[in-house]
Design a protein around this motif. Structure first.
Motif, PDB file in Angstrom:
ATOM      1  N   GLN A 104       3.032  -9.224 -11.103  1.00  0.00           N
ATOM      2  CA  GLN A 104       2.694  -8.180 -12.075  1.00  0.00           C
ATOM      3  C   GLN A 104       1.183  -7.992 -12.175  1.00  0.00           C
ATOM      4  N   GLU A 105       0.443  -9.083 -12.114  1.00  0.00           N
ATOM      5  CA  GLU A 105      -1.017  -8.978 -12.156  1.00  0.00           C
ATOM      6  C   GLU A 105      -1.545  -8.208 -10.948  1.00  0.00           C
ATOM      7  N   GLU A 106      -0.952  -8.438  -9.776  1.00  0.00           N
ATOM      8  CA  GLU A 106      -1.385  -7.696  -8.588  1.00  0.00           C
ATOM      9  C   GLU A 106      -1.103  -6.208  -8.750  1.00  0.00           C
ATOM     10  N   ILE A 107       0.120  -5.879  -9.170  1.00  0.00           N
ATOM     11  CA  ILE A 107       0.505  -4.469  -9.305  1.00  0.00           C
ATOM     12  C   ILE A 107      -0.341  -3.773 -10.361  1.00  0.00           C
ATOM     13  N   ARG A 108      -0.475  -4.379 -11.532  1.00  0.00           N
ATOM     14  CA  ARG A 108      -1.207  -3.739 -12.624  1.00  0.00           C
ATOM     15  C   ARG A 108      -2.705  -3.718 -12.364  1.00  0.00           C
ATOM     16  N   GLY A 109      -3.203  -4.755 -11.699  1.00  0.00           N
ATOM     17  CA  GLY A 109      -4.626  -4.776 -11.382  1.00  0.00           C
ATOM     18  C   GLY A 109      -5.019  -3.669 -10.427  1.00  0.00           C
ATOM     19  N   PHE A 110      -4.138  -3.363  -9.477  1.00  0.00           N
ATOM     20  CA  PHE A 110      -4.444  -2.312  -8.509  1.00  0.00           C
ATOM     21  C   PHE A 110      -4.174  -0.927  -9.079  1.00  0.00           C
ATOM     22  N   THR A 111      -3.067  -0.777  -9.817  1.00  0.00           N
ATOM     23  CA  THR A 111      -2.642   0.541 -10.289  1.00  0.00           C
ATOM     24  C   THR A 111      -3.384   0.981 -11.545  1.00  0.00           C
ATOM     25  N   VAL A 116       3.697   3.379 -10.341  1.00  0.00           N
ATOM     26  CA  VAL A 116       3.346   2.956  -8.981  1.00  0.00           C
ATOM     27  C   VAL A 116       3.921   3.979  -8.018  1.00  0.00           C
ATOM     28  N   ASP A 117       3.094   4.487  -7.111  1.00  0.00           N
ATOM     29  CA  ASP A 117       3.648   5.400  -6.110  1.00  0.00           C
ATOM     30  C   ASP A 117       3.687   4.697  -4.747  1.00  0.00           C
ATOM     31  N   GLU A 118       4.262   5.373  -3.765  1.00  0.00           N
ATOM     32  CA  GLU A 118       4.496   4.723  -2.477  1.00  0.00           C
ATOM     33  C   GLU A 118       3.205   4.423  -1.723  1.00  0.00           C
ATOM     34  N   ASP A 119       2.160   5.169  -1.972  1.00  0.00           N
ATOM     35  CA  ASP A 119       0.871   4.859  -1.336  1.00  0.00           C
ATOM     36  C   ASP A 119       0.308   3.551  -1.886  1.00  0.00           C
ATOM     37  N   ASP A 120       0.532   3.293  -3.162  1.00  0.00           N
ATOM     38  CA  ASP A 120       0.052   2.045  -3.775  1.00  0.00           C
ATOM     39  C   ASP A 120       0.727   0.828  -3.139  1.00  0.00           C
ATOM     40  N   GLU A 131       1.758   0.048  -0.259  1.00  0.00           N
ATOM     41  CA  GLU A 131       1.221  -0.441   1.011  1.00  0.00           C
ATOM     42  C   GLU A 131      -0.012  -1.315   0.822  1.00  0.00           C
ATOM     43  N   LYS A 132      -0.602  -1.281  -0.367  1.00  0.00           N
ATOM     44  CA  LYS A 132      -1.812  -2.068  -0.639  1.00  0.00           C
ATOM     45  C   LYS A 132      -1.534  -3.235  -1.581  1.00  0.00           C
ATOM     46  N   LEU A 133      -0.258  -3.630  -1.657  1.00  0.00           N
ATOM     47  CA  LEU A 133       0.159  -4.721  -2.537  1.00  0.00           C
ATOM     48  C   LEU A 133       0.836  -5.823  -1.711  1.00  0.00           C
ATOM     49  N   PRO A 134       0.055  -6.652  -1.022  1.00  0.00           N
ATOM     50  CA  PRO A 134       0.642  -7.634  -0.099  1.00  0.00           C
ATOM     51  C   PRO A 134       1.535  -8.667  -0.771  1.00  0.00           C
ATOM     52  N   TYR A 135       1.179  -9.117  -1.963  1.00  0.00           N
ATOM     53  CA  TYR A 135       2.010 -10.130  -2.603  1.00  0.00           C
ATOM     54  C   TYR A 135       3.340  -9.527  -3.052  1.00  0.00           C
ATOM     55  N   PHE A 136       3.285  -8.300  -3.555  1.00  0.00           N
ATOM     56  CA  PHE A 136       4.525  -7.634  -3.942  1.00  0.00           C
ATOM     57  C   PHE A 136       5.443  -7.470  -2.732  1.00  0.00           C
ATOM     58  N   LYS A 137       4.900  -7.037  -1.604  1.00  0.00           N
ATOM     59  CA  LYS A 137       5.728  -6.865  -0.411  1.00  0.00           C
ATOM     60  C   LYS A 137       6.302  -8.209   0.050  1.00  0.00           C
ATOM     61  N   ALA A 138       5.531  -9.279  -0.169  1.00  0.00           N
ATOM     62  CA  ALA A 138       6.044 -10.613   0.156  1.00  0.00           C
ATOM     63  C   ALA A 138       7.204 -10.992  -0.765  1.00  0.00           C
ATOM     64  N   VAL A 139       7.139 -10.579  -2.026  1.00  0.00           N
ATOM     65  CA  VAL A 139       8.233 -10.829  -2.972  1.00  0.00           C
ATOM     66  C   VAL A 139       9.514 -10.140  -2.497  1.00  0.00           C
ATOM     67  N   VAL A 140       9.392  -8.906  -2.042  1.00  0.00           N
ATOM     68  CA  VAL A 140      10.563  -8.174  -1.552  1.00  0.00           C
ATOM     69  C   VAL A 140      11.146  -8.870  -0.316  1.00  0.00           C
ATOM     70  N   LYS A 141      10.288  -9.275   0.599  1.00  0.00           N
ATOM     71  CA  LYS A 141      10.775  -9.973   1.796  1.00  0.00           C
ATOM     72  C   LYS A 141      11.465 -11.283   1.433  1.00  0.00           C
ATOM     73  N   GLU A 142      10.871 -12.030   0.518  1.00  0.00           N
ATOM     74  CA  GLU A 142      11.458 -13.304   0.130  1.00  0.00           C
ATOM     75  C   GLU A 142      12.808 -13.105  -0.550  1.00  0.00           C
ATOM     76  N   THR A 143      12.943 -12.027  -1.307  1.00  0.00           N
ATOM     77  CA  THR A 143      14.241 -11.689  -1.908  1.00  0.00           C
ATOM     78  C   THR A 143      15.280 -11.437  -0.823  1.00  0.00           C
ATOM     79  N   LEU A 144      14.912 -10.650   0.176  1.00  0.00           N
ATOM     80  CA  LEU A 144      15.844 -10.326   1.253  1.00  0.00           C
ATOM     81  C   LEU A 144      16.175 -11.554   2.106  1.00  0.00           C
ATOM     82  N   ARG A 145      15.248 -12.495   2.192  1.00  0.00           N
ATOM     83  CA  ARG A 145      15.520 -13.728   2.941  1.00  0.00           C
ATOM     84  C   ARG A 145      16.565 -14.572   2.219  1.00  0.00           C
TER      85      ARG A 145
END
Length: 496
Positions: free
Chosen positions: A326-333, A339-343, A345-359
């Motif tokens: 949440q700190e990453e998302i809110r800090g950037f946005t 949050v839009d789709e362009d944002d 792509e610039k949130l590496p930890y969030f994308k890692a959260v999604v991948k870890e969920t799918l794993r």
């Protein structure tokens, strides 16, 4: 009589001798596996509830390539990254077909879809039509306004909820079904709230309920009368007729000169134009379109809703990770309000959260069954044609030979890592791999990431009073797509 007995005994001795000579010659035999019962084989071990867990437990005993028998069908189960690579990459062509099942053949208009169709020239052309016609980056981006509208509506509905505790499982399913309607049909049944909404929900429920039904006639055609006697055939026919009527109404709406502008460029509109162009070497007609719609409704609702719910489940059980993402998302946005789709792509930890969920929680933990098309060698064993194949994506995502601390939710493992979910890293294939990989990955991921990121940005999430992290279970409901068995209920406090 004595002569016949002597001939039979001689034949048995020759068979045993030939088997022993084959073993001595080093010829591969079939993989190990649990013993089965007469007539039904290992059918009792293939009950839908927690099937991926039971198969993973059996694989721990018998190995990452395990042999079983479902009634008369020889079956193998793959449960490790190494064996998955050998099967789905080195022997991709041999593993590229689908077995016949009565339910899928009926619902797909005799296998005219891209999910259940056997490997053939028709399937290759059909996949090419769908991938190029529907799932290019251009088309996925064209659906972006619909995705964003539906995410905003979900956020507003949670904000305006009159109850303190939000049923997040229900909100995720409502979003997923409404989003796929907007993308595929150019309309939202959720906005109707009345009979249209109820009918669409029933359509989805019918599709999901008929998938796991077991037809004994698929394995012993001579006993197909049992399926009729038990009412399964008539139930399947009734579901098919309801679905066909629904699809036809959708097509008629899109062909009407008075149709709403929102239908321009949706999935069904694109499919109708592909039919009119008729530029393919195969016939692409109304039944083909209806079969593809079936695939889209199933894949576009269940998997999206389940992944959103599992992500929020994993995060609420790990408050440190929840706070960090949440700190990453809110800090950037910042105070932008969404949050839009362009944002993203610039949130590496969030994308890692999604991948870890799918794993940890692949939405379909057992891949749809495949069928071997030619004899091949996998893990040192000979696999025969017509063998049914299940790839245990859940077990592979937790393979201790591929992952460190495989049962822990650790998004950090994906930071500065090239591992993705596109089917090339065989320890992480939530959408499959090879020729049968899900063609709609980009569309599904776009919806999942946009929904989860805005849920995390817009609300501070808390457990209901008296509930602890340990009280939040991770039990799954039976089905091809595994939803959380008990609804995820959380307190949502608006952040912006």
């Amino acid at each position: 009589m004595v002569l016949y007995l002597s001939i039979a005994l001689s034949f048995i001795v020759l068979l045993l001798l030939a088997r022993r000579l084959n073993r001595r010659a080093g010829k591969p035999s079939r993989p190990p596996g649990p013993p089965g019962l007469p007539f039904i084989g290992n059918l009792l071990q293939f009950q839908p509830l927690d099937l991926h867990l039971r198969l993973a437990k059996l694989s721990n005993k018998y190995g990452p390539l395990m042999y079983m028998k479902v009634v008369s069908a020889p079956t193998i189960v793959i449960s490790s990254a190494r064996v998955a690579k050998e099967a789905l990459k080195d022997n991709d062509l041999a593993f590229s077909s689908r077995p016949y099942t009565s339910s899928m053949a009926k619902l797909s208009y005799n296998s005219l879809d891209i999910s259940s169709s056997p490997y053939s020239e028709y399937w290759r052309e059909m996949r090419k039509i769908i991938v190029v016609g529907l799932f290019t980056n251009h088309h996925v981006n064209s659906f972006r306004p619909a995705r964003e509208d539906e995410v905003s509506r979900m956020i507003n509905e949670i904000s305006e909820s009159t109850t303190e505790v939000v049923n997040l499982s229900e909100a995720a399913m409502s979003f997923a079904s409404s989003a796929i309607c907007r993308v595929a049909l150019g309309k939202s049944y959720d906005l109707e709230k009345g009979s249209g909404k109820r009918r669409f929900d029933k359509i989805l429920e019918q599709l999901q309920s008929i998938y796991p039904v077991f037809f004994i006639g698929d394995y012993y055609p001579v006993l197909g009368w049992i399926d009729r006697l038990t009412g399964k055939i008539s139930r399947l026919q009734k579901v098919f007729e309801d679905l066909d009527s629904f699809y036809q109404e959708l097509i008629d709406e899109h062909l009407s000169p008075n149709r709403p502008q929102s239908m321009d460029g949706d999935v069904l509109d694109i499919l109708i134009k592909l039919r009119e162009e008729n530029s393919s070497s195969i016939r692409f007609d109304w039944d083909n379109i209806k079969a593809v719609l079936m695939n889209i409704f199933v894949a576009g609702t269940d998997t999206t809703a389940a992944t959103i719910t599992w992500a929020m489940t994993a995060l609420i059980k790990k408050p440190v990770v929840l706070k960090k993402v949440q700190e990453e998302i809110r800090g950037f946005t910042g105070k932008k309000g969404r949050v839009d789709e362009d944002d993203i792509e610039k949130l590496p930890y969030f994308k890692a959260v999604v991948k870890e969920t799918l794993r940890l929680y692949p939405p379909a933990p057992l891949s749809l069954p495949r069928e071997i098309t030619m004899r091949c060698i996998v893990n040192g064993y000979q696999i025969q044609p017509k063998t049914m194949v299940f790839v245990n994506l859940w077990a592979i995502g937790r393979d201790p030979d591929f992952w460190e601390n495989p049962n822990e939710f650790l998004p950090e493992r994906f930071l500065n890592s090239s591992i993705d979910f596109k089917g090339h890293n065989f320890g992480f294939i939530p959408f499959g791999s090879g020729r049968r990989r899900c063609p709609g990955i980009s569309l599904g991921i776009a919806e999942i990431e946009l929904a989860i990121s805005n849920l995390l940005y817009s609300f501070d999430w808390e457990l209901p009073h008296g509930v602890t992290e340990d009280d939040i279970d991770t039990n799954g409901a039976p089905g091809t797509t595994v939803h959380k068995k008990n609804a995820l209920r959380l307190i949502a406090k608006r952040y912006v």
